[in-house]
Design an enzyme around this catalytic site. Sequence first.
Site, PDB file in Angstrom:
ATOM      1  NE  ARG A   1       1.794  -5.187  26.430  1.00  0.00           N
ATOM      2  CZ  ARG A   1       2.249  -4.272  25.564  1.00  0.00           C
ATOM      3  NH1 ARG A   1       2.118  -4.484  24.252  1.00  0.00           N
ATOM      4  NH2 ARG A   1       2.813  -3.182  25.997  1.00  0.00           N
TER       5      ARG A   1
ATOM      6  CG  ASP B   1       1.060  -4.870  20.525  1.00  0.00           C
ATOM      7  OD1 ASP B   1       0.714  -4.312  19.478  1.00  0.00           O
ATOM      8  OD2 ASP B   1       0.287  -5.083  21.485  1.00  0.00           O
TER       9      ASP B   1
ATOM     10  NE  ARG C   1      -3.940  -7.752  13.362  1.00  0.00           N
ATOM     11  CZ  ARG C   1      -4.953  -6.915  13.204  1.00  0.00           C
ATOM     12  NH1 ARG C   1      -4.897  -5.973  12.289  1.00  0.00           N
ATOM     13  NH2 ARG C   1      -6.035  -7.028  13.959  1.00  0.00           N
TER      14      ARG C   1
ATOM     15  CE1 TYR D   1      -0.547 -13.091  22.354  1.00  0.00           C
ATOM     16  CE2 TYR D   1      -2.868 -13.685  22.236  1.00  0.00           C
ATOM     17  CZ  TYR D   1      -1.763 -13.045  21.695  1.00  0.00           C
ATOM     18  OH  TYR D   1      -1.875 -12.378  20.509  1.00  0.00           O
TER      19      TYR D   1
END
Lengths: 253, 253
Positions: free
Chosen positions: B199, B53, B51, B112
């Site tokens: 992040r 952001d 999911r 990622y």
Amino acid sequence: MPRYALLVEYDGAPFVGWQRQHGGLSVQQVLEEAAAPLNGGVPARMMASGRTDAGVHALGQVVQLDLARDLPPERLREALNFHSRPHPVSVVRAARAPADWFARFSCIKRGYRYRILNRRARPALEAGRVWHVAPPLDAAAMHAAAQGLLGRHDFSAFRAAACQAKDALRTLDRLEVTRRGEEITVETEARSFLHHQVRNLVGTLVEVGFGRQPVSWPRALLEGRDRTAAGQTAPPEGLTFLFARYPERIDWQ
Amino acid sequence: MPRYALLVEYDGAPFVGWQRQHGGLSVQQVLEEAAAPLNGGVPARMMASGRTDAGVHALGQVVQLDLARDLPPERLREALNFHSRPHPVSVVRAARAPADWFARFSCIKRGYRYRILNRRARPALEAGRVWHVAPPLDAAAMHAAAQGLLGRHDFSAFRAAACQAKDALRTLDRLEVTRRGEEITVETEARSFLHHQVRNLVGTLVEVGFGRQPVSWPRALLEGRDRTAAGQTAPPEGLTFLFARYPERIDWQ
């Protein structure tokens, strides 16, 4: 009046191209107006190494600027980036340049890259930065065909009707087609290019990539010198001006 | 009801994130509504492997979809891409999936990539796709610091306050920092990540890159388990969901 060289990056999408013209915002206008506060409030005249068309991007455009004030190149760069916000134009480097240096006329080599996204699904993350070609392309055939165009030739067959150059004689030093997964890249270098030459070359090579034309076709077109016989002009969003080279050493800051 | 897997690419900029929520358009809503015409006019429920952001991009998001109709995967892909226009969302591949396959729960590895543009000048062509960090970063120090975080740990120090996971135990398999010219890339892989984990890791490594914190600092933070002690949450636009891996062989079309 001190002369400067600027190394400029831009997203071509929102612009009518490098050059100022009526009816839209150009990269030139954005930069010239950004320079006004450093030039006694008067927009400073600029000239670019390559006049990119509407929608064409740049990572390494080189721009010449004469300024009323003597400024350290770092400060000029920072000030132009401040005043050109929020437009997608960025001065990556700046340098002092000799008075007899010209971004356009002193340039001895220019480089472009053309990106094709070759898959069924339309682009999402790279939309506006690639030409979407859905049917499978044979990149090896495109590359083989491209090699027949290298060297000094009359490129009339690949020149825009509106091209203002006196003659169509150009020397193509590199025209390389490579595939990496779903993306096909065409990289090309020459001292100078005719108007739309890169996009017309790509549009023609794609016909070979589809298998609609033989590998020998682009060379035959070149020899025929007839623009109406060649492939379509590939769309601007796939094209990026990569670099301009000069005999002078430029001390980029 | 036949189950399908979709491989999805999107530009995160215009969306509130993958997941449906009030007050904005989500990638999930775009795709579910695009599937309605294939599902008797009713939006089809979808679930994603990760999911993402608001503002986070995807090149390889994997989505699960149960459809009222049995369709060849190629047709499903083309229909979804037709009905999701003009949003920057693209179904790159589609496949039939077994009824006991789940995009989220069957996933055994997620990847990622985080992109940092490390130069004085702001981004132009890559604006919205990179985090612009102007002061010079030491990528080798960041990489060295990252290696101290590999393995199975309690990642509470790198977890968002809003994170809904039952515990913060995760196994980080890869956290690699490399520089290529002006761009620094952080690539990471794990079975699963906590909310904002990537992040927060990047925001912390950047402190080491600036030289404000020693190479040993991220490991010490990890052991302290205190989120308020770690670095800032790096902005979403630099992050791209790259891939989700499954033990099942998926026959992508």
